[in-house]
Design a protein around this motif. Structure first.
Motif, short mmCIF file in Angstrom:
data_model
loop_
_atom_site.label_atom_id
_atom_site.label_comp_id
_atom_site.label_asym_id
_atom_site.label_seq_id
_atom_site.Cartn_x
_atom_site.Cartn_y
_atom_site.Cartn_z
N UNK A 252 -5.03 -39.79 17.93
CA UNK A 252 -5.52 -38.73 17.06
C UNK A 252 -4.76 -38.67 15.74
N UNK A 253 -4.93 -37.58 15.01
CA UNK A 253 -4.24 -37.44 13.72
C UNK A 253 -2.72 -37.50 13.90
N UNK A 254 -2.04 -38.06 12.91
CA UNK A 254 -0.58 -38.14 12.95
C UNK A 254 0.04 -36.75 12.79
N UNK A 255 1.20 -36.61 13.38
CA UNK A 255 2.02 -35.41 13.17
C UNK A 255 2.73 -35.56 11.82
N UNK A 256 3.35 -34.48 11.36
CA UNK A 256 4.09 -34.53 10.09
C UNK A 256 5.20 -35.58 10.15
N UNK A 257 5.87 -35.68 11.28
CA UNK A 257 6.94 -36.67 11.43
C UNK A 257 6.37 -38.09 11.39
N UNK A 258 5.25 -38.30 12.05
CA UNK A 258 4.62 -39.63 12.04
C UNK A 258 4.16 -40.00 10.63
N UNK B 25 4.59 -43.62 6.07
CA UNK B 25 4.70 -43.85 4.62
C UNK B 25 5.85 -44.77 4.27
N UNK B 26 6.90 -44.79 5.08
CA UNK B 26 8.08 -45.61 4.80
C UNK B 26 7.96 -47.04 5.30
N UNK B 27 6.93 -47.34 6.06
CA UNK B 27 6.79 -48.68 6.62
C UNK B 27 6.36 -49.70 5.58
#
Length: 183
Positions: A130-136, A141-143
């Motif tokens: 499902x949708x990513x959490x804020x932490x995910x 974004x950093x990958x």
């Protein structure tokens, strides 16, 4: 090294490439459309190769076409990336590996994005977390390759047009060669 290029073309061009996985187009048609869309937007050869190969895991994992309908996630992005990583540059493999995460990211960050998904993509989204959490979101974004994966995801979503004329598989041979690791 050109043997792996021919192997990719053989997988996409063979019987497995005719599989549909819940969409109105075959995996071959989908791959060709994604590569064509990437090229039309001026993507570099390596990213065009990633667009062509992004769903190859579907054709390698050996699971039936209707797995999502049975509540099974075949993790095709991981299967494909593991196979591709032995032969292709990380800049070509990362977007393919991350295109499912990019879908989860876009659903979480763009309010209207989920409404653009095909029914098969909606079904698989639930199986993929499902949708990513804020932490995910922060982690994604950093990958390395995340931005390219988002671009690839948009081509992936658009590459489902029944009957769309595209160049043949052989057209993408130079792009695949450009994405190869050095011998």
């Amino acid at each position: 090294m050109s043997a792996i290029v021919e192997a990719v073309l053989d997988v996409l061009g063979g019987e497995a490439g005719a599989a549909h996985y819940g969409e109105g187009v075959s995996q071959r048609e989908h791959a060709l459309q994604a590569a064509w869309l990437a090229e039309c937007e001026g993507a570099p050869a390596v990213l065009i190769a990633a667009a062509l190969m992004h769903d190859i895991g579907h054709l390698l994992h050996g699971l039936p076409q209707d797995i999502a309908e049975h509540g099974i996630d075949g993790h095709h992005e991981d299967v494909g990336a593991a196979w591709l990583a032995r032969h292709f540059l990380p800049v070509a493999v990362a977007p393919a590996r991350l295109h499912v995460a990019a879908k989860r990211y876009l659903v979480a960050t763009e309010p209207d994005y989920a409404a653009t998904l095909s029914p098969a993509s909606v079904r698989s989204l639930a199986l993929q977390g499902g949708p990513m959490s804020a932490e995910e979101i922060t982690t994604f974004r950093a990958l390395p390759g995340a931005a390219e994966a988002v671009a690839l995801r948009r081509w992936d979503d658009a590459a489902k047009v029944v009957g769309l004329a595209t160049p043949p598989l052989s057209r993408w041979r130079p792009h695949l060669r450009a994405a190869l690791r050095a011998a």
